[in-house]
Write an enzyme that holds these catalytic residues in place. Sequence first.
Site, PDB file in Angstrom:
ATOM      1  N   ASP A 360      54.481  -8.770   1.526  1.00  0.00           N
ATOM      2  CA  ASP A 360      53.203  -8.265   2.419  1.00  0.00           C
ATOM      3  C   ASP A 360      53.527  -6.503   2.277  1.00  0.00           C
ATOM      4  O   ASP A 360      54.503  -6.174   2.270  1.00  0.00           O
ATOM      5  CB  ASP A 360      53.801  -8.688   3.860  1.00  0.00           C
ATOM      6  N   ARG A 436      50.982 -12.963  16.024  1.00  0.00           N
ATOM      7  CA  ARG A 436      51.370 -12.118  15.148  1.00  0.00           C
ATOM      8  C   ARG A 436      50.103 -10.695  14.878  1.00  0.00           C
ATOM      9  O   ARG A 436      50.002 -10.561  13.869  1.00  0.00           O
ATOM     10  CB  ARG A 436      51.542 -12.594  13.961  1.00  0.00           C
ATOM     11  N   TRP A 470      50.691 -17.272  -1.372  1.00  0.00           N
ATOM     12  CA  TRP A 470      49.456 -17.421  -0.143  1.00  0.00           C
ATOM     13  C   TRP A 470      49.957 -17.743   1.223  1.00  0.00           C
ATOM     14  O   TRP A 470      50.424 -19.181   1.277  1.00  0.00           O
ATOM     15  CB  TRP A 470      48.325 -18.529  -0.777  1.00  0.00           C
ATOM     16  N   ASP A 471      50.176 -16.777   1.763  1.00  0.00           N
ATOM     17  CA  ASP A 471      50.927 -16.963   3.422  1.00  0.00           C
ATOM     18  C   ASP A 471      49.577 -17.624   4.296  1.00  0.00           C
ATOM     19  O   ASP A 471      48.542 -17.420   3.898  1.00  0.00           O
ATOM     20  CB  ASP A 471      51.424 -15.789   3.550  1.00  0.00           C
ATOM     21  N   MET A 472      50.233 -17.701   5.451  1.00  0.00           N
ATOM     22  CA  MET A 472      49.266 -18.140   6.529  1.00  0.00           C
ATOM     23  C   MET A 472      50.134 -18.094   7.770  1.00  0.00           C
ATOM     24  O   MET A 472      50.839 -19.089   8.056  1.00  0.00           O
ATOM     25  CB  MET A 472      48.821 -19.675   6.279  1.00  0.00           C
ATOM     26  N   ASP A 541      61.199 -19.786   6.120  1.00  0.00           N
ATOM     27  CA  ASP A 541      61.659 -18.355   6.189  1.00  0.00           C
ATOM     28  C   ASP A 541      63.080 -18.056   6.289  1.00  0.00           C
ATOM     29  O   ASP A 541      63.656 -17.320   6.091  1.00  0.00           O
ATOM     30  CB  ASP A 541      60.927 -17.659   7.484  1.00  0.00           C
TER      31      ASP A 541
END
Length: 736
Positions: A360, A436, A470-472, A541
Amino acid sequence: MPVEWIPDSRQFHLHNDRVSYVIRVLENGALGHLHFGGRLAAGRLYTHLGPERFAGFSNRLDEPVALEYPTPGSGDFRAAGLTVEHADGSTVLDLRYRSHRIYRGKEDLVGLPSTYVERDDEADSLAVVLADAPSGIEVQLSYTIFHDLPAIARSARLTNAGDTAVSVRCAMSACLDLPDSDWQFLHLSGAWARERHLVARRLAPGRQSVASLRGASGHQHNPFVALARAATTEAGGEAYGFSLIYSGNFLAEVDVDPYETARVRVGINPEGFCWTLAPGAGLDVPEAVLAYTDAGLGDLSETYHRLYRERLARGVWRDRPRPILLNSWEATYFSFTEDRLVEIAGVARDLGIELFVLDDGWFGTRDDDTSSLGDWFVDRRKLPSGLDGLARRIEALGLRFGLWIEPEMVSPRSQLFAEHPDWAVGVPGRQRTESRNQYVLDLSRPEVVEHLFGAIADVLGSAPISYVKWDMNRNITEPFGLALPPERQGEFFHRYLLGVYDLYARLTSAFPDVLFESCAGGGGRFDPGLLAFAPQAWTSDDTDAIERLRIQWGTSLCYPLSSIGAHVSAVPNHQVGRVTPLATRAAVAFFGVLGYELDPTRLTADERMAVADQLAFYKRRRELFQRGRFLRLLSPFGGAGDETAWMTVAADRSAAVVGYYVALNRPNPGPGRLRLRGLDPDARYRISAWPAGRLDQPLERGGDELMRAGLVLSRDRWEAARHGDFRAQLFVLDRV
Ligand code: DGJ
């Protein structure tokens, strides 16, 4: 034939060497269930295992009805497999046999991920069409039996062949009645940073379930459940598995009735779901994979591991060795420059890393998590020569370059939101909840998917990018599809997922050589639906080695090593503050797709040597760690939870690596023995230790001895006071 049809008694029997699935068209035309479990002989009738004619609890109390796709209002008062509301508001549906088709191979679902075959001789399928004459509703129930796996894939396709629209309120992927309820209900539950902990509870009368209503499968529960006998162990005993190939709102439920039978239902969560089926329209529901074993949980897991590794994952990366990556997130978070990244990558390259992943913070003006999602153009303040310039510098070091994206999201502080505020999910006139500091884009709208495909394809085409994470990072609140009419709002969550799958399908086919890894704030969408597109997933995480023992153990119930992203990170650990030895962190992360999540420039000279040794060791055994047969030996959820052990074995049993872990050391321990599994009993194995250390046993042992007597751990020797807590020892076995 693996699908047998006996016309006189209208019995279907799907079977292979290990399992049988038997159903029958009852006298009234309904489709009844007779058996799913251990293999039964072909050519015989099993009609006595089910009711002679359709009858409900209300008038035939001694004969509970087992239907393949039960509907409400029938006298079977349990929860239904299919609930359709007609124009007059009624929900009665009498599904009667209309036709069937037996064929070799397996067909894909429309718009949904599913298992597949590469050759028609890998599986056989049965499709049975049932219809409700008054309404014209048709249901095609599909069953596939894989020839060399004790597993059945089930799905359903609904079609409205009538002339009035109906509302589908519940359409399960599978509904299965088992004749007794003497089972433990196993599920994988937790929260962010402690995903997929194994939970076991005894079935009790009534309905018990795990589910999601978040728009994602979720950190909290996983769309995989199992039923196991109380005496079932990793190595023996009966168990059923139920896995849903879906990434959104799901339900996995067991209903124990007064007669102690158990109805299992898995599918899209009916809560909040309502799909309008117009005349002529159809709806495919996700695929469920049902497995049965009488050889223990290890065997149940192996069924899913093989199927999902080899016939769910797709594309060139399905079979390729996965690169060892270094991810920048815990090294720099949002704060980096191009030169700093190149410096990190340079050290990583010297240690043996193969892929550098920029996480990120590379786009828009994203200096923290309060802005820029949606603005997928490079931040030249941080990366003056752009992604292309950075990627080429990384490649010049001899590394591949990978990139983080979070395409489904938008920051309120972003150009995209300023231009298209209506693309963010929310109800007009009501406040949207930020999580977030971000909103979810409405992927139920084709124009949003189209925009994202263009934006992400531009990024991936702009530089030599070999890998995408590919995050979410948030779930859906205020669900509402602005483009959907009021009567279709119950379709929103499913349409969102169809949009996600469409975007994944388009990007993975436009960039077939790119390795995709899925992520959702760690393991918030670790499910078979996404594994069909991204063959590996960021498991959690939480990179603390001790926490990871539980997370990876639970995850492995259903998911193969090739899907489990596992990283070595810095200490004190960023999630729990724990300080564990570097070797222990590696010894846990080895079992999966290895990566590093730290700043290698901060490692001491000794640590660099140790990491280089770890990488060299893993590379030599990569096939075993990523694609070996994974067997769980000692559970972190059992006893005091202080000991864990597992192993991975080569397909030809020529080699194995055993991981043995001690969380909290015990004074004055007994002489431990660890019974291994999966080895060749007739072979002799040379045993070495990693990290190299004292081995108390001679260097050679027979496979029979290692499995039947056990590997002598001699804990009193090597696990004495000087070793402290959080210890790991690997044993490497090579056939002599
Ligand atoms: C959550 C992911 O799980 C992390 O690994 C990292 O990519 C952050 N998001 C970045 O925002």
